[in-house]
Design a protein around this motif. Structure first.
Motif, PDB file in Angstrom:
ATOM      1  N   ALA A  50       1.015  19.222  34.295  1.00  0.00           N
ATOM      2  CA  ALA A  50       2.169  20.122  34.315  1.00  0.00           C
ATOM      3  C   ALA A  50       2.576  20.473  35.747  1.00  0.00           C
ATOM      4  O   ALA A  50       3.763  20.525  36.064  1.00  0.00           O
ATOM      5  CB  ALA A  50       1.859  21.391  33.518  1.00  0.00           C
ATOM      6  N   ALA A  51       1.598  20.693  36.617  1.00  0.00           N
ATOM      7  CA  ALA A  51       1.910  21.004  38.018  1.00  0.00           C
ATOM      8  C   ALA A  51       2.597  19.817  38.693  1.00  0.00           C
ATOM      9  O   ALA A  51       3.584  19.996  39.422  1.00  0.00           O
ATOM     10  CB  ALA A  51       0.637  21.388  38.768  1.00  0.00           C
ATOM     11  N   PHE A  52       2.093  18.618  38.445  1.00  0.00           N
ATOM     12  CA  PHE A  52       2.743  17.421  38.993  1.00  0.00           C
ATOM     13  C   PHE A  52       4.164  17.288  38.450  1.00  0.00           C
ATOM     14  O   PHE A  52       5.099  16.998  39.189  1.00  0.00           O
ATOM     15  CB  PHE A  52       1.953  16.152  38.649  1.00  0.00           C
ATOM     16  CG  PHE A  52       0.700  15.942  39.460  1.00  0.00           C
ATOM     17  CD1 PHE A  52       0.690  16.071  40.835  1.00  0.00           C
ATOM     18  CD2 PHE A  52      -0.479  15.556  38.829  1.00  0.00           C
ATOM     19  CE1 PHE A  52      -0.459  15.846  41.577  1.00  0.00           C
ATOM     20  CE2 PHE A  52      -1.636  15.319  39.555  1.00  0.00           C
ATOM     21  CZ  PHE A  52      -1.630  15.471  40.934  1.00  0.00           C
ATOM     22  N   GLN A  53       4.332  17.505  37.148  1.00  0.00           N
ATOM     23  CA  GLN A  53       5.653  17.382  36.515  1.00  0.00           C
ATOM     24  C   GLN A  53       6.640  18.394  37.107  1.00  0.00           C
ATOM     25  O   GLN A  53       7.795  18.057  37.360  1.00  0.00           O
ATOM     26  CB  GLN A  53       5.545  17.586  34.999  1.00  0.00           C
ATOM     27  CG  GLN A  53       4.629  16.618  34.311  1.00  0.00           C
ATOM     28  CD  GLN A  53       5.289  15.298  33.948  1.00  0.00           C
ATOM     29  OE1 GLN A  53       6.479  15.135  34.090  1.00  0.00           O
ATOM     30  NE2 GLN A  53       4.492  14.367  33.494  1.00  0.00           N
ATOM     31  N   ARG A  54       6.183  19.632  37.317  1.00  0.00           N
ATOM     32  CA  ARG A  54       7.059  20.647  37.921  1.00  0.00           C
ATOM     33  C   ARG A  54       7.493  20.219  39.324  1.00  0.00           C
ATOM     34  O   ARG A  54       8.660  20.369  39.690  1.00  0.00           O
ATOM     35  CB  ARG A  54       6.360  22.011  37.986  1.00  0.00           C
ATOM     36  CG  ARG A  54       6.292  22.730  36.649  1.00  0.00           C
ATOM     37  CD  ARG A  54       5.817  24.163  36.786  1.00  0.00           C
ATOM     38  NE  ARG A  54       4.523  24.301  37.444  1.00  0.00           N
ATOM     39  CZ  ARG A  54       3.353  24.230  36.821  1.00  0.00           C
ATOM     40  NH1 ARG A  54       3.299  24.020  35.520  1.00  0.00           N
ATOM     41  NH2 ARG A  54       2.224  24.382  37.504  1.00  0.00           N
ATOM     42  N   SER A  55       6.557  19.682  40.087  1.00  0.00           N
ATOM     43  CA  SER A  55       6.900  19.227  41.440  1.00  0.00           C
ATOM     44  C   SER A  55       7.829  18.021  41.399  1.00  0.00           C
ATOM     45  O   SER A  55       8.696  17.876  42.259  1.00  0.00           O
ATOM     46  CB  SER A  55       5.624  18.888  42.218  1.00  0.00           C
ATOM     47  OG  SER A  55       4.892  20.064  42.479  1.00  0.00           O
ATOM     48  N   ASP A  64       8.932   8.643  38.538  1.00  0.00           N
ATOM     49  CA  ASP A  64       8.569   7.496  37.704  1.00  0.00           C
ATOM     50  C   ASP A  64       7.068   7.207  37.670  1.00  0.00           C
ATOM     51  O   ASP A  64       6.667   6.092  37.388  1.00  0.00           O
ATOM     52  CB  ASP A  64       9.329   6.261  38.177  1.00  0.00           C
ATOM     53  CG  ASP A  64       9.026   5.899  39.626  1.00  0.00           C
ATOM     54  OD1 ASP A  64       8.483   6.762  40.361  1.00  0.00           O
ATOM     55  OD2 ASP A  64       9.348   4.768  40.025  1.00  0.00           O
ATOM     56  N   LEU A  65       6.240   8.211  37.918  1.00  0.00           N
ATOM     57  CA  LEU A  65       4.794   7.998  37.923  1.00  0.00           C
ATOM     58  C   LEU A  65       4.157   8.631  36.692  1.00  0.00           C
ATOM     59  O   LEU A  65       4.687   9.584  36.121  1.00  0.00           O
ATOM     60  CB  LEU A  65       4.176   8.590  39.191  1.00  0.00           C
ATOM     61  CG  LEU A  65       4.636   7.952  40.501  1.00  0.00           C
ATOM     62  CD1 LEU A  65       4.032   8.688  41.690  1.00  0.00           C
ATOM     63  CD2 LEU A  65       4.285   6.478  40.549  1.00  0.00           C
ATOM     64  N   ASP A  66       3.018   8.096  36.292  1.00  0.00           N
ATOM     65  CA  ASP A  66       2.275   8.617  35.145  1.00  0.00           C
ATOM     66  C   ASP A  66       1.362   9.732  35.655  1.00  0.00           C
ATOM     67  O   ASP A  66       0.232   9.485  36.084  1.00  0.00           O
ATOM     68  CB  ASP A  66       1.470   7.485  34.498  1.00  0.00           C
ATOM     69  CG  ASP A  66       0.693   7.931  33.278  1.00  0.00           C
ATOM     70  OD1 ASP A  66       0.597   9.154  33.014  1.00  0.00           O
ATOM     71  OD2 ASP A  66       0.160   7.040  32.583  1.00  0.00           O
ATOM     72  N   TYR A  67       1.880  10.962  35.640  1.00  0.00           N
ATOM     73  CA  TYR A  67       1.129  12.076  36.211  1.00  0.00           C
ATOM     74  C   TYR A  67      -0.071  12.488  35.377  1.00  0.00           C
ATOM     75  O   TYR A  67      -1.023  13.046  35.919  1.00  0.00           O
ATOM     76  CB  TYR A  67       2.057  13.252  36.518  1.00  0.00           C
ATOM     77  CG  TYR A  67       2.887  12.936  37.744  1.00  0.00           C
ATOM     78  CD1 TYR A  67       2.267  12.801  38.983  1.00  0.00           C
ATOM     79  CD2 TYR A  67       4.242  12.693  37.655  1.00  0.00           C
ATOM     80  CE1 TYR A  67       2.990  12.469  40.107  1.00  0.00           C
ATOM     81  CE2 TYR A  67       4.979  12.359  38.787  1.00  0.00           C
ATOM     82  CZ  TYR A  67       4.339  12.250  40.011  1.00  0.00           C
ATOM     83  OH  TYR A  67       5.047  11.904  41.127  1.00  0.00           O
ATOM     84  N   GLU A  68      -0.080  12.178  34.097  1.00  0.00           N
ATOM     85  CA  GLU A  68      -1.299  12.441  33.323  1.00  0.00           C
ATOM     86  C   GLU A  68      -2.426  11.526  33.806  1.00  0.00           C
ATOM     87  O   GLU A  68      -3.562  11.965  33.999  1.00  0.00           O
ATOM     88  CB  GLU A  68      -1.080  12.251  31.823  1.00  0.00           C
ATOM     89  CG  GLU A  68      -2.349  12.545  31.038  1.00  0.00           C
ATOM     90  CD  GLU A  68      -2.205  12.413  29.541  1.00  0.00           C
ATOM     91  OE1 GLU A  68      -3.241  12.417  28.867  1.00  0.00           O
ATOM     92  OE2 GLU A  68      -1.065  12.300  29.038  1.00  0.00           O
ATOM     93  N   ALA A  69      -2.103  10.269  34.047  1.00  0.00           N
ATOM     94  CA  ALA A  69      -3.120   9.334  34.563  1.00  0.00           C
ATOM     95  C   ALA A  69      -3.592   9.762  35.950  1.00  0.00           C
ATOM     96  O   ALA A  69      -4.793   9.692  36.253  1.00  0.00           O
ATOM     97  CB  ALA A  69      -2.555   7.915  34.596  1.00  0.00           C
ATOM     98  N   ILE A  70      -2.673  10.210  36.781  1.00  0.00           N
ATOM     99  CA  ILE A  70      -3.052  10.653  38.128  1.00  0.00           C
ATOM    100  C   ILE A  70      -3.917  11.907  38.043  1.00  0.00           C
ATOM    101  O   ILE A  70      -4.905  12.042  38.786  1.00  0.00           O
ATOM    102  CB  ILE A  70      -1.796  10.865  38.996  1.00  0.00           C
ATOM    103  CG1 ILE A  70      -1.128   9.506  39.264  1.00  0.00           C
ATOM    104  CG2 ILE A  70      -2.149  11.567  40.307  1.00  0.00           C
ATOM    105  CD1 ILE A  70       0.242   9.586  39.898  1.00  0.00           C
ATOM    106  N   ALA A  71      -3.589  12.821  37.130  1.00  0.00           N
ATOM    107  CA  ALA A  71      -4.414  14.021  36.939  1.00  0.00           C
ATOM    108  C   ALA A  71      -5.819  13.633  36.499  1.00  0.00           C
ATOM    109  O   ALA A  71      -6.812  14.163  37.019  1.00  0.00           O
ATOM    110  CB  ALA A  71      -3.762  14.940  35.904  1.00  0.00           C
TER     111      ALA A  71
END
Length: 129
Positions: A50-55, A64-71
């Motif tokens: 969620a923090a990545f998505q907000r940013s 265009d990145l998979d922020y769940e995978a990065i988390a």
């Protein structure tokens, strides 16, 4: 808990060491702590995502990145290094290794592509770049 030691690293405190070992043992589905750690990982990954998505929505990170995978990657790096930290009796630079990971990750996810230096205090202007 862990306390500051030489070179800014953390020493291995008994309570922290036991917490990390319990987390490792929670991988066993029959283990007492299994459900607790499944829920913990779900919460931590969701919060980081969620923090990545907000940013990203704010225009600071690539969209265009998979922020769940990065988390999940960030959690895996931190947890894996913490386990190694316990197994080595605190002889690895836990904070430095996590910082190095984040410094390598930042140019990939920041829209600016900027390299960051996290060796000092967190630069509050990081996201405005």
């Amino acid at each position: 808990m862990a306390g500051r030691g030489p070179r800014g690293s953390y020493s291995v405190g008994r309570a922290r060491r036991e917490q990390i070992l319990v987390a490792a043992e929670a991988a066993d589905p029959a283990g007492v702590a299994h459900d607790l750690y499944v829920a913990r990982y779900a919460r931590v990954v969701a919060a980081l995502t969620a923090a990545f998505q907000r940013s990203s929505t704010a225009g600071f990170l690539h969209a265009d990145l998979d922020y769940e995978a990065i988390a999940r990657e960030c959690v895996a790096v931190a947890d894996g290094l913490q386990l190694q930290w316990v197994l080595t009796g605190g002889r690895i630079d836990l904070i430095g290794l996590i910082r190095n990971h984040l410094e390598r990750l930042a140019p990939r996810i920041l829209r600016s592509g900027r390299h960051v230096d996290l060796s000092g205090e967190m630069d509050r202007t990081l996201m405005s770049a």
